[in-house]
Scaffold this active site. Structure first.
Site, PDB file in Angstrom:
ATOM      1  N   ASP A  20       0.827  -1.203   0.000  1.00  0.00           N
ATOM      2  CA  ASP A  20       0.000   0.000   0.000  1.00  0.00           C
ATOM      3  C   ASP A  20       0.864   1.257   0.000  1.00  0.00           C
ATOM      4  O   ASP A  20       1.848   1.349   0.738  1.00  0.00           O
ATOM      5  CB  ASP A  20      -0.893   0.010   1.234  1.00  0.00           C
ATOM      6  CG  ASP A  20      -1.819  -1.201   1.309  1.00  0.00           C
ATOM      7  OD1 ASP A  20      -1.520  -2.225   0.676  1.00  0.00           O
ATOM      8  OD2 ASP A  20      -2.833  -1.115   2.023  1.00  0.00           O
ATOM      9  N   HIS A  22      -0.724   4.715  -0.092  1.00  0.00           N
ATOM     10  CA  HIS A  22      -1.459   5.690   0.722  1.00  0.00           C
ATOM     11  C   HIS A  22      -0.915   7.112   0.597  1.00  0.00           C
ATOM     12  O   HIS A  22      -0.676   7.799   1.593  1.00  0.00           O
ATOM     13  CB  HIS A  22      -1.473   5.260   2.183  1.00  0.00           C
ATOM     14  CG  HIS A  22      -2.436   4.155   2.485  1.00  0.00           C
ATOM     15  ND1 HIS A  22      -3.781   4.244   2.196  1.00  0.00           N
ATOM     16  CD2 HIS A  22      -2.245   2.925   3.040  1.00  0.00           C
ATOM     17  CE1 HIS A  22      -4.388   3.133   2.571  1.00  0.00           C
ATOM     18  NE2 HIS A  22      -3.478   2.307   3.069  1.00  0.00           N
ATOM     19  N   ASN A  75      -9.401  -1.083  -1.262  1.00  0.00           N
ATOM     20  CA  ASN A  75     -10.602  -0.573  -0.602  1.00  0.00           C
ATOM     21  C   ASN A  75     -10.632   0.949  -0.532  1.00  0.00           C
ATOM     22  O   ASN A  75     -11.707   1.566  -0.505  1.00  0.00           O
ATOM     23  CB  ASN A  75     -10.744  -1.181   0.800  1.00  0.00           C
ATOM     24  CG  ASN A  75      -9.616  -0.830   1.738  1.00  0.00           C
ATOM     25  OD1 ASN A  75      -8.443  -1.110   1.450  1.00  0.00           O
ATOM     26  ND2 ASN A  75      -9.928  -0.229   2.872  1.00  0.00           N
ATOM     27  N   HIS A  76      -9.465   1.594  -0.551  1.00  0.00           N
ATOM     28  CA  HIS A  76      -9.465   3.057  -0.539  1.00  0.00           C
ATOM     29  C   HIS A  76      -9.812   3.617  -1.920  1.00  0.00           C
ATOM     30  O   HIS A  76     -10.420   4.695  -2.012  1.00  0.00           O
ATOM     31  CB  HIS A  76      -8.130   3.584  -0.013  1.00  0.00           C
ATOM     32  CG  HIS A  76      -8.024   3.455   1.471  1.00  0.00           C
ATOM     33  ND1 HIS A  76      -8.301   4.486   2.352  1.00  0.00           N
ATOM     34  CD2 HIS A  76      -7.712   2.381   2.249  1.00  0.00           C
ATOM     35  CE1 HIS A  76      -8.142   4.074   3.586  1.00  0.00           C
ATOM     36  NE2 HIS A  76      -7.776   2.788   3.561  1.00  0.00           N
TER      37      HIS A  76
END
Length: 244
Positions: A20, A22, A75-76
């Site tokens: 990830d 982010h 999911n983000h």
């Protein structure tokens, strides 16, 4: 739109898989520079969650435009897709790092939503040692072939589609010990992110590589892991951005 994307074997360079991101694309650039990433020969694959939490979420579209960078939907990304349509609670979204998008003009939020909706749910990489699958959270079937078959079903029912998407992007059943730890059949390895781990971890042939490269500066244990798709060996990159 294809829900699974396939890549032939890279015969001239390396295929690296990163956990990830982010919104920390500057850190990611430092990480791939450290391992001598060559954009003319190598390819970089992402397990998703490109955005939220970090300061550079706006660079996600720029990275997705790079010919050597490929990502699945996390999911983000799922939250960003739902936001412009009113299907994401603003307070919950902000609490999960989506404040950058909540404050975006509606047309920009839609641009991100459209780009993320075009991302596949899963990817397949051919390597000299066998097939490697990439999905954000988990393969929700006992075999990779079953998963792919469902993703390729043109008339996928709404209920089944929702269940498969939620498991692929959100599930922690395997790593929480609430699901079988057997190998996913029909594939050499499945590489996922979603759940932060102290070091790259394998449960059966499922490899967890979100080692917290996006952790804030006061949590210096976080690193990006770059997993070689062929050898399944990971380089956990030094935190050269200390204090960033």
């Amino acid at each position: 739109m294809s829900l699974i994307k396939r890549f032939e074997r890279n015969n001239c360079g390396r295929d690296l898989i990163v956990g990830d991101v982010h919104g920390y694309f500057g850190r990611l650039q430092v990480a791939i520079d450290e391992v001598g990433f060559d954009p003319g020969r190598d390819r970089l694959f992402s397990v998703g969650d490109l955005v939220d939490r970090g300061p550079e979420c706006d660079l996600a579209l720029e990275w997705l435009a790079k010919p050597w960078f490929h990502a699945v939907r996390g999911n983000h990304e799922d939250m960003a897709i739902r936001w412009p349509n009113g299907n994401m609670d603003a307070r919950n979204y902000v609490a999960n790092g989506g404040g950058w998008n909540v404050s975006n003009p509606p047309e920009l939020s839609r641009e991100f939503a459209e780009a993320f909706a075009a991302l596949p749910i899963a990817m397949e990489l051919e390597t000299e040692r066998g097939l490697v699958g990439i999905v954000h959270a988990d393969c929700p079937f006992s075999s990779w072939e079953q998963f792919v078959e469902v993703l390729e079903t043109e008339q996928l029912s709404g209920a089944l589609k929702k269940a498969v998407f939620e498991a692929a992007m959100w599930s922690r059943e395997r790593i929480s010990g609430h699901a079988s730890l057997d190998d996913v059949a029909g594939v050499r390895a499945v590489v996922v992110g979603h759940t932060p781990v102290q070091r790259a971890t394998s449960l059966g042939n499922v490899h967890y590589i979100d080692t917290g490269g996006w952790f804030p500066a006061h949590r210096p244990e976080g690193r990006f892991t770059l997993l070689d798709a062929s050898t399944l060996r990971g380089a956990t990159v030094s935190r050269l951005w200390e204090g960033a």
